[in-house]
Design a protein around this motif. Sequence first.
Motif, short mmCIF file in Angstrom:
data_model
loop_
_atom_site.label_atom_id
_atom_site.label_comp_id
_atom_site.label_asym_id
_atom_site.label_seq_id
_atom_site.Cartn_x
_atom_site.Cartn_y
_atom_site.Cartn_z
N LYS A 119 28.30 11.13 14.27
CA LYS A 119 27.35 10.57 13.30
C LYS A 119 27.05 11.65 12.25
CE LYS A 119 25.08 7.22 16.33
NZ LYS A 119 23.79 6.76 16.89
N PHE A 120 27.45 11.38 11.02
CA PHE A 120 27.39 12.35 9.93
C PHE A 120 26.40 11.82 8.88
CE2 PHE A 120 30.49 14.86 6.90
CZ PHE A 120 29.41 15.48 6.30
N GLY A 121 25.18 12.36 8.89
CA GLY A 121 24.15 11.92 7.95
C GLY A 121 23.88 12.97 6.88
N HIS A 122 23.61 12.52 5.66
CA HIS A 122 23.29 13.48 4.59
C HIS A 122 22.44 12.79 3.53
CE1 HIS A 122 26.18 11.70 1.75
NE2 HIS A 122 27.00 11.57 2.77
N MET A 139 15.83 18.05 7.13
CA MET A 139 15.27 18.65 8.35
C MET A 139 15.29 17.66 9.51
SD MET A 139 14.65 21.74 7.56
CE MET A 139 13.55 22.36 8.82
N ASP A 140 15.07 16.38 9.22
CA ASP A 140 15.12 15.36 10.27
C ASP A 140 16.50 15.33 10.93
OD1 ASP A 140 12.53 14.49 9.74
OD2 ASP A 140 13.17 12.91 8.36
N VAL A 141 17.55 15.37 10.10
CA VAL A 141 18.90 15.27 10.64
C VAL A 141 19.25 16.53 11.43
CG1 VAL A 141 21.34 14.85 10.15
CG2 VAL A 141 19.61 13.76 8.74
N ILE A 142 18.83 17.69 10.94
CA ILE A 142 19.07 18.93 11.70
C ILE A 142 18.42 18.82 13.08
CG2 ILE A 142 18.51 21.40 11.85
CD1 ILE A 142 18.86 21.52 8.81
N ASN A 143 17.17 18.36 13.11
CA ASN A 143 16.47 18.21 14.39
C ASN A 143 17.18 17.20 15.29
OD1 ASN A 143 14.43 20.07 13.77
ND2 ASN A 143 13.18 18.53 12.75
N SER A 144 17.70 16.12 14.69
CA SER A 144 18.43 15.12 15.47
C SER A 144 19.71 15.69 16.06
CB SER A 144 18.75 13.90 14.59
OG SER A 144 17.57 13.24 14.19
N ALA A 166 22.29 12.94 16.55
CA ALA A 166 23.18 12.95 15.39
C ALA A 166 24.13 14.12 15.60
CB ALA A 166 22.39 13.09 14.09
N ASP A 167 25.15 14.23 14.75
CA ASP A 167 26.17 15.24 15.01
C ASP A 167 26.46 16.18 13.84
OD1 ASP A 167 27.07 14.16 17.72
OD2 ASP A 167 27.31 12.41 16.42
N MET A 168 26.39 15.66 12.61
CA MET A 168 26.79 16.47 11.46
C MET A 168 25.86 16.21 10.28
SD MET A 168 30.95 16.03 11.44
CE MET A 168 31.13 17.14 10.04
N THR A 169 25.75 17.21 9.39
CA THR A 169 25.01 17.01 8.15
C THR A 169 25.47 18.05 7.12
OG1 THR A 169 22.82 16.58 7.21
CG2 THR A 169 23.01 18.52 8.64
N THR A 199 24.94 29.78 13.63
CA THR A 199 25.48 29.26 14.90
C THR A 199 24.64 29.73 16.08
OG1 THR A 199 27.72 29.20 14.00
CG2 THR A 199 27.50 29.18 16.40
N GLU A 200 24.31 31.01 16.06
CA GLU A 200 23.57 31.60 17.19
C GLU A 200 22.14 31.08 17.29
OE1 GLU A 200 21.70 35.94 18.45
OE2 GLU A 200 23.26 35.88 16.91
N ARG A 201 21.46 30.96 16.16
CA ARG A 201 20.02 30.66 16.21
C ARG A 201 19.67 29.19 15.97
NH1 ARG A 201 17.02 35.97 13.58
NH2 ARG A 201 18.37 37.54 14.54
N ALA A 202 20.52 28.49 15.24
CA ALA A 202 20.24 27.07 14.97
C ALA A 202 21.14 26.15 15.80
CB ALA A 202 20.43 26.77 13.48
N ASN A 203 22.12 26.72 16.50
CA ASN A 203 23.09 25.93 17.28
C ASN A 203 23.82 24.92 16.40
OD1 ASN A 203 23.06 26.99 19.96
ND2 ASN A 203 20.98 26.17 20.18
N LEU A 204 24.12 25.34 15.17
CA LEU A 204 24.89 24.54 14.23
C LEU A 204 26.09 25.37 13.80
CD1 LEU A 204 21.93 23.33 11.98
CD2 LEU A 204 23.09 21.98 13.74
N VAL A 205 27.26 24.75 13.79
CA VAL A 205 28.49 25.47 13.42
C VAL A 205 28.90 25.07 12.00
CG1 VAL A 205 30.91 25.87 13.98
CG2 VAL A 205 29.24 25.52 15.82
#
Length: 322
Positions: free
Chosen positions: A29-32, A73-78, A84-87, A132-138
């Motif tokens: 799920k890719f929201g933007h 910010m909502d999508v990042i939290n999701s 959700a998976d991507m943004t 990646t390390e602190r937000a767990n987003l690649v």
Amino acid sequence: MIKRLVTGAVLGTALIASQATLAVDVTLKFGHLANEQNIWHQAAERFKELVEENSEGRIEVQLYPNEQLGNEMDVINSIQLGTADMTITGESLQNWAPKAAMMAVPYAFRDSEHLRQAVDSEIGEQIEAQITERANLVPLAWFERGPRELTSNRPIRHPDDLDGLRLRVPNVPLFVDTWEALGARPTPMAFSEVFTALQQNTIEAQENPLSLIESASFNEVQDYVNLTGHVRSWIYVVIGRSQLESMPEELQQVVRDAAQEMQTYQAELFEEDQQRLEQALQERGMEFVEVDTEAFAEKARPAVEAALDDEQRELFDAIQAL
């Protein structure tokens, strides 16, 4: 015989159902925030096409433009919660990774080439690693954003020309401090109020990328686009770390390869769009003014450096040294 036929039918139905279930192994799920006409969404569509084709249907990409899954910010939290998976996200990532603040620091970059050089260097690697390390987003890919330019009803070529200019800025302390240092009178204001404020002369100027200058019809209330290029920035396409790592290696590679092709495609669209925007605004009567960018950068630097912590200042200095 009948029993054999029934058994065969049941097995056949089960096999078809099993194959249907296995056809899609992963749904992303890719929201933007961009609309369907925006080049970010066009790039996302290319990513979807490549991933689904190159994974032979094992990955499905579902696109949700126009903040359908919520704001940035909502999508990042999701994503962090796994719903959700991507943004597509930018300097908001500094809420987790302070080094991401460098993605929108005034006068950090001289031009587009300098920005690309930094993002593709060890500097960019440091920022991506911290995200990646602190937000767990690649971060999978990055897009250049249109530089922020100053519009006004008198030409501005040098900081001295600002001379108390009443200027709308977003409610970002670094932006306020920078424009004060340059000699303007910055006023934080909601974007939705800017057109009317310019029309009523409550403010005299505003600053935004060409895309927003066009879409907000600022050409109706402003005569000049002063090419200050005071903020050059980029934005990342990110995927949840756990979502990416849960895929088999071959599917992770499909996603990464498609992201790189998406990045190249968006860069081409971006270049074309910047040229189109400049031409469109000129046709609507706006005059483009070259400015003394070195004078602006020099006068802004003390305010910029004062706003950075030690870790950020070290990165800023490394960028300047490139």
